[in-house]
Design an enzyme around this catalytic site. Structure first.
Site, PDB file in Angstrom:
ATOM      1  N   ASP A  53       0.825  -1.194   0.000  1.00  0.00           N
ATOM      2  CA  ASP A  53       0.000   0.000   0.000  1.00  0.00           C
ATOM      3  C   ASP A  53       0.871   1.260   0.000  1.00  0.00           C
ATOM      4  O   ASP A  53       1.879   1.337   0.699  1.00  0.00           O
ATOM      5  CB  ASP A  53      -0.887  -0.012   1.253  1.00  0.00           C
ATOM      6  CG  ASP A  53      -1.883   1.122   1.291  1.00  0.00           C
ATOM      7  OD1 ASP A  53      -2.729   1.185   0.385  1.00  0.00           O
ATOM      8  OD2 ASP A  53      -1.809   1.940   2.220  1.00  0.00           O
ATOM      9  N   GLU A  81       1.561  -0.488  -4.987  1.00  0.00           N
ATOM     10  CA  GLU A  81       0.626   0.592  -5.310  1.00  0.00           C
ATOM     11  C   GLU A  81       1.481   1.854  -5.444  1.00  0.00           C
ATOM     12  O   GLU A  81       1.821   2.506  -4.456  1.00  0.00           O
ATOM     13  CB  GLU A  81      -0.418   0.774  -4.203  1.00  0.00           C
ATOM     14  CG  GLU A  81      -1.427   1.873  -4.541  1.00  0.00           C
ATOM     15  CD  GLU A  81      -2.213   2.364  -3.336  1.00  0.00           C
ATOM     16  OE1 GLU A  81      -3.340   2.854  -3.539  1.00  0.00           O
ATOM     17  OE2 GLU A  81      -1.705   2.291  -2.202  1.00  0.00           O
TER      18      GLU A  81
END
Length: 549
Positions: free
Chosen positions: A229, A288
């Site tokens: 993330d 990401e």
């Protein structure tokens, strides 16, 4: 400072057939948002028991694996992306025994499991942050995070202003007082997201050591990889200076170059890659990385992550020129750094493609065509749960919205997170819950059963059937050598807004993005989103795969 002792596991030996370290190059991965996938215990929230029961459905799609968004212990301020224990299971979702059963069953079905890891920030309830708060200014505990003195509006008001002008992704300033109202603790702490998500200080080597233990814990259990993330953040500019602009960073941190893409972050992924390569089969690292293609691709150099999501692509509208421009940029990045794009058109953070592409019947038709195009592109593909059903974005009633972005910034992601419809009958929230339940954590709209899995499984013309057929054909083309890991993508737009992506001299994808029918290139049509109205022509909002031998 360590994670819990790792468990032992065979590292994926349950997978059937030979496994190579390049499995992800051809993979289709299905993203599961556990809260909204399937509710096994009747509390209105999806959980691991529900996912276990529905694993055969995911396997029936023909996908290669699952990416699961966070299910670790969390106060759920940001639906799990505020982690208080990186090596546990939140009771909301089940137990570690449930996860072990999930992993074993998934592997027996030939499905790999990717987990989310959130290294930029944790929960304000994480024990280490709580220890930092208690330890006070100047302590070693506070060096794990960004605790600093603020600015002063005057001699009588020490540290009454934030340390700099940085803004939160969720709206408002990115700083909160450690102990509001205290005269002795006047430090502020950094949170690029909500105040409940303090940022780790990655310039402290102890943070890197801590996360290595987290990765080892899950890799030793047999998890096949990680989705990382906000992978481009982690390090902040030395000295934490003011940003060039104090505008909100709801564009994914891009408006503030001081909070992400610092050069030091690459050494983190070199370290993680070395760790991933210690396992057999090698564990996958997917980032990401919400940056321009030329910058994002640097994270997939040979000694860093294996993949990074093509963010310039995932948010596109229905625009042939924009698709071709982004595709060309991604191909240039692949040529330079070697990793093929990681394609997606939906995830839990963005408006669903059926709505983004126009809504109603038009948007549904375009989303269907775009899904076919996506699965034909060179590289791996990620499908978000419900995309294979053609789900539209839901306008969740204001009083039912729970996304922290709504409260702080007036933007909601709840509409893409509504529970899946499994059954046409509305009872048990269209089969989302396996037993009588409280209402679902997000309400479903009227007519949601029209998209139900059971209904689409019986309809040979449904989006679900189309997606399953496309994935099967994709696999066959890989097996036959028509698709290879060396394929690139030559993009162009022809007359009538016909978008073409030629992945090799033998294969191309065509997508009609204009208002009139267009002439197809020469070749054999292998697959189409909708039946062709006439040979050699492609009607608007349709996509085909063409083979040329």
């Amino acid at each position: 400072m360590s994670a819990p002792a790792p468990a032992t596991h065979d590292g994926g030996a349950h997978l059937r057939g030979p496994v190579t370290v390049e499995w992800w190059q051809s993979a289709v991965i299905y993203q599961v948002y556990p809260r909204s996938f399937a509710d096994g215990n009747g509390d209105g929230v999806g959980d691991l028991a529900g996912l276990i029961a529905r694993l055969p459905y995911i396997a029936s799609l023909g996908v290669d694996g699952i990416w699961m968004t966070p299910f670790q212990p969390s106060p759920q301020v940001d639906q799990g992306y505020d982690v208080s224990d990186y090596c546990g299971v939140d009771p909301l979702f089940g137990t570690m025994e449930d996860f072990d059963r999930l992993l074993e069953l998934a592997h027996s079905l030939g499905l790999r499991i990717l987990l989310d890891v959130v290294p930029n920030h944790c929960s304000s309830e994480h024990p280490l942050f709580q220890q930092a708060l208690a330890a006070g200014p100047g302590s070693r505990e506070r060096e794990l995070f960004h605790f600093v003195e603020g600015r002063s509006s005057g001699p009588e008001s020490p540290s009454d202003l934030p340390p700099n002008n940085w803004q939160s992704v969720f709206g408002g300033r990115a700083w909160s007082r450690a102990t509001p109202g205290s005269e002795t603790d006047t430090e502020w702490y950094l949170h690029l997201f909500s105040a409940g998500q303090p940022d780790w200080n990655w310039r402290n080597p102890e943070v890197g050591d801590y996360f290595e233990n987290v990765l080892r814990f899950w890799f030793d259990k047999g998890v096949d990889g990680l989705r990382i993330d906000v992978a481009h953040a982690l390090f902040k500019a030395e000295g934490l200076p003011d940003a060039p602009s104090a505008s909100p960073v709801v564009d994914g941190l891009r408006s503030n170059p001081l909070v992400s893409d610092q050069e030091e972050v690459h050494e983190v992924y070199r370290r993680w890659r070395r760790l991933a390569e210690q396992y057999q089969p090698q564990r996958l690292l997917v980032g990401e990385v919400n940056l321009e293609p030329s910058r994002a691709a640097r994270y997939t150099r040979g000694d860093e992550m294996h993949q990074a999501f093509a963010f310039a692509f995932v948010r596109l509208g229905w625009d042939a020129a924009a698709w071709a421009a982004v595709g060309t940029e991604l191909e240039a990045a692949r040529t330079l750094h070697g990793a093929a794009p990681t394609w997606a058109l939906e995830n839990h953070d963005i408006v669903r493609s059926a709505t983004r592409f126009g809504g109603g019947r038009l948007g549904a038709r375009r989303a269907r065509a775009a899904l076919v195009a996506l699965l034909g592109l060179p590289g791996s593909a990620y499908i978000y749960q419900g995309q294979e059903l053609g789900l539209p974005e839901v306008d969740v009633p204001v009083d039912s919205r729970v996304d922290p972005m709504w409260a702080r910034g007036g933007v909601t992601r709840d509409g893409a997170r509504v529970p899946l419809p499994w059954a046409e009958n509305p009872s048990l929230t269209h089969g989302f819950s396996e037993r009588e339940a409280a209402g679902p954590w997000l309400p479903v709209p009227e007519g949601w059963g029209d998209y139900a899995v059971e209904r689409q499984q019986q309809d040979p013309h449904s989006v679900l059937q189309l997606a399953t057929q496309a994935i099967a054909l994709r696999r066959r083309l890989w097996d036959e050598g028509v698709f290879t890991a060396d394929d690139g993508g030559t993009w162009r737009v022809e007359e009538g807004n016909l978008l073409l992506c030629e992945r090799s001299p033998r294969f191309l994808v065509a997508l009609a993005m204009g208002a009139e029918r267009v002439k197809l290139p020469a070749g054999v049509v292998l697959f189409s989103a909708f039946p062709l109205a006439e040979d050699g022509w492609l009607q608007p909002d349709n996509a085909v795969w063409i083979r040329r031998d």
